[in-house]
Design a protein around this motif. Structure first.
Motif, PDB file in Angstrom:
ATOM      1  N   PHE A  10       0.850  -1.183   0.000  1.00  0.00           N
ATOM      2  CA  PHE A  10       0.000   0.000   0.000  1.00  0.00           C
ATOM      3  C   PHE A  10       0.886   1.233   0.000  1.00  0.00           C
ATOM      4  N   TYR A  11       0.543   2.190  -0.846  1.00  0.00           N
ATOM      5  CA  TYR A  11       1.327   3.419  -0.995  1.00  0.00           C
ATOM      6  C   TYR A  11       0.457   4.623  -0.646  1.00  0.00           C
ATOM      7  N   ALA A  12       1.044   5.628  -0.019  1.00  0.00           N
ATOM      8  CA  ALA A  12       0.447   6.950   0.143  1.00  0.00           C
ATOM      9  C   ALA A  12       1.377   7.903  -0.603  1.00  0.00           C
ATOM     10  N   ILE A  13       0.884   8.465  -1.702  1.00  0.00           N
ATOM     11  CA  ILE A  13       1.724   9.263  -2.583  1.00  0.00           C
ATOM     12  C   ILE A  13       1.062  10.621  -2.823  1.00  0.00           C
ATOM     13  N   HIS A  14       1.845  11.693  -2.711  1.00  0.00           N
ATOM     14  CA  HIS A  14       1.369  13.034  -3.049  1.00  0.00           C
ATOM     15  C   HIS A  14       1.503  13.212  -4.554  1.00  0.00           C
ATOM     16  N   ILE A  15       0.368  13.430  -5.216  1.00  0.00           N
ATOM     17  CA  ILE A  15       0.354  13.668  -6.658  1.00  0.00           C
ATOM     18  C   ILE A  15      -0.474  14.914  -6.911  1.00  0.00           C
ATOM     19  N   ASP A  16       0.122  15.869  -7.580  1.00  0.00           N
ATOM     20  CA  ASP A  16      -0.551  17.117  -7.932  1.00  0.00           C
ATOM     21  C   ASP A  16      -1.135  17.801  -6.693  1.00  0.00           C
ATOM     22  N   GLY A  17      -0.395  17.767  -5.594  1.00  0.00           N
ATOM     23  CA  GLY A  17      -0.793  18.452  -4.365  1.00  0.00           C
ATOM     24  C   GLY A  17      -1.795  17.713  -3.492  1.00  0.00           C
ATOM     25  N   ALA A  18      -2.196  16.524  -3.883  1.00  0.00           N
ATOM     26  CA  ALA A  18      -3.172  15.763  -3.103  1.00  0.00           C
ATOM     27  C   ALA A  18      -2.571  14.424  -2.674  1.00  0.00           C
ATOM     28  N   LEU A  19      -2.872  14.013  -1.456  1.00  0.00           N
ATOM     29  CA  LEU A  19      -2.423  12.707  -0.969  1.00  0.00           C
ATOM     30  C   LEU A  19      -3.380  11.655  -1.497  1.00  0.00           C
ATOM     31  N   ARG A  20      -2.823  10.670  -2.217  1.00  0.00           N
ATOM     32  CA  ARG A  20      -3.634   9.591  -2.774  1.00  0.00           C
ATOM     33  C   ARG A  20      -3.088   8.261  -2.298  1.00  0.00           C
ATOM     34  N   HIS A  21      -3.964   7.261  -2.250  1.00  0.00           N
ATOM     35  CA  HIS A  21      -3.590   5.936  -1.756  1.00  0.00           C
ATOM     36  C   HIS A  21      -3.734   4.920  -2.875  1.00  0.00           C
ATOM     37  N   PHE A  22      -2.750   4.002  -2.957  1.00  0.00           N
ATOM     38  CA  PHE A  22      -2.724   2.998  -4.008  1.00  0.00           C
ATOM     39  C   PHE A  22      -2.394   1.635  -3.418  1.00  0.00           C
ATOM     40  N   HIS A  23      -2.819   0.598  -4.126  1.00  0.00           N
ATOM     41  CA  HIS A  23      -2.536  -0.781  -3.751  1.00  0.00           C
ATOM     42  C   HIS A  23      -1.919  -1.481  -4.947  1.00  0.00           C
ATOM     43  N   ALA A  24      -0.946  -2.335  -4.700  1.00  0.00           N
ATOM     44  CA  ALA A  24      -0.332  -3.133  -5.761  1.00  0.00           C
ATOM     45  C   ALA A  24       0.158  -4.443  -5.157  1.00  0.00           C
ATOM     46  N   TYR A  25       0.393  -5.416  -6.009  1.00  0.00           N
ATOM     47  CA  TYR A  25       1.020  -6.660  -5.583  1.00  0.00           C
ATOM     48  C   TYR A  25       2.486  -6.583  -5.971  1.00  0.00           C
ATOM     49  N   CYS A  26       3.355  -7.037  -5.080  1.00  0.00           N
ATOM     50  CA  CYS A  26       4.781  -6.848  -5.280  1.00  0.00           C
ATOM     51  C   CYS A  26       5.543  -8.108  -4.866  1.00  0.00           C
ATOM     52  N   ASP A  27       6.606  -8.392  -5.603  1.00  0.00           N
ATOM     53  CA  ASP A  27       7.497  -9.508  -5.286  1.00  0.00           C
ATOM     54  C   ASP A  27       8.633  -8.975  -4.417  1.00  0.00           C
ATOM     55  N   LEU A  28       8.607  -9.265  -3.139  1.00  0.00           N
ATOM     56  CA  LEU A  28       9.593  -8.720  -2.217  1.00  0.00           C
ATOM     57  C   LEU A  28      10.955  -9.395  -2.313  1.00  0.00           C
ATOM     58  N   SER A  29      11.070 -10.438  -3.146  1.00  0.00           N
ATOM     59  CA  SER A  29      12.396 -11.034  -3.334  1.00  0.00           C
ATOM     60  C   SER A  29      13.278 -10.138  -4.205  1.00  0.00           C
ATOM     61  N   ASP A  30      12.649  -9.205  -4.939  1.00  0.00           N
ATOM     62  CA  ASP A  30      13.371  -8.221  -5.748  1.00  0.00           C
ATOM     63  C   ASP A  30      13.379  -6.908  -4.970  1.00  0.00           C
ATOM     64  N   ALA A  31      14.532  -6.495  -4.500  1.00  0.00           N
ATOM     65  CA  ALA A  31      14.643  -5.312  -3.640  1.00  0.00           C
ATOM     66  C   ALA A  31      14.207  -4.026  -4.334  1.00  0.00           C
ATOM     67  N   THR A  32      14.225  -3.990  -5.657  1.00  0.00           N
ATOM     68  CA  THR A  32      13.861  -2.758  -6.366  1.00  0.00           C
ATOM     69  C   THR A  32      12.392  -2.699  -6.781  1.00  0.00           C
TER      70      THR A  32
END
Length: 60
Positions: A20-42
């Motif tokens: 889950f991400y909280a990202i400021h975009i265009d002056g507003a705080l927005r929340h996003f969800h994604a699936y991620c492979d944590l074995s890849d550090a990047t």
């Protein structure tokens, strides 16, 4: 958890989990969800950059 990024402890399969991400975009705080492979550090930062690129308004 790093700053505005939160990963679920329950893994879906292998090293795949919800991020889950909280990202400021265009002056507003927005929340996003994604699936991620944590074995890849990047992968967390790559997904975050992709979200910002997709959701940021085009600069003309």
């Amino acid at each position: 958890m790093r700053g505005p990024i939160f990963a679920m402890r329950e893994f879906m399969t292998g090293s795949m989990t919800s991020i889950f991400y909280a990202i400021h975009i265009d002056g507003a705080l927005r929340h996003f969800h994604a699936y991620c492979d944590l074995s890849d550090a990047t992968s967390v930062q790559i997904i975050r950059a992709a979200i910002i690129a997709r959701e940021s308004p085009a600069v003309r």
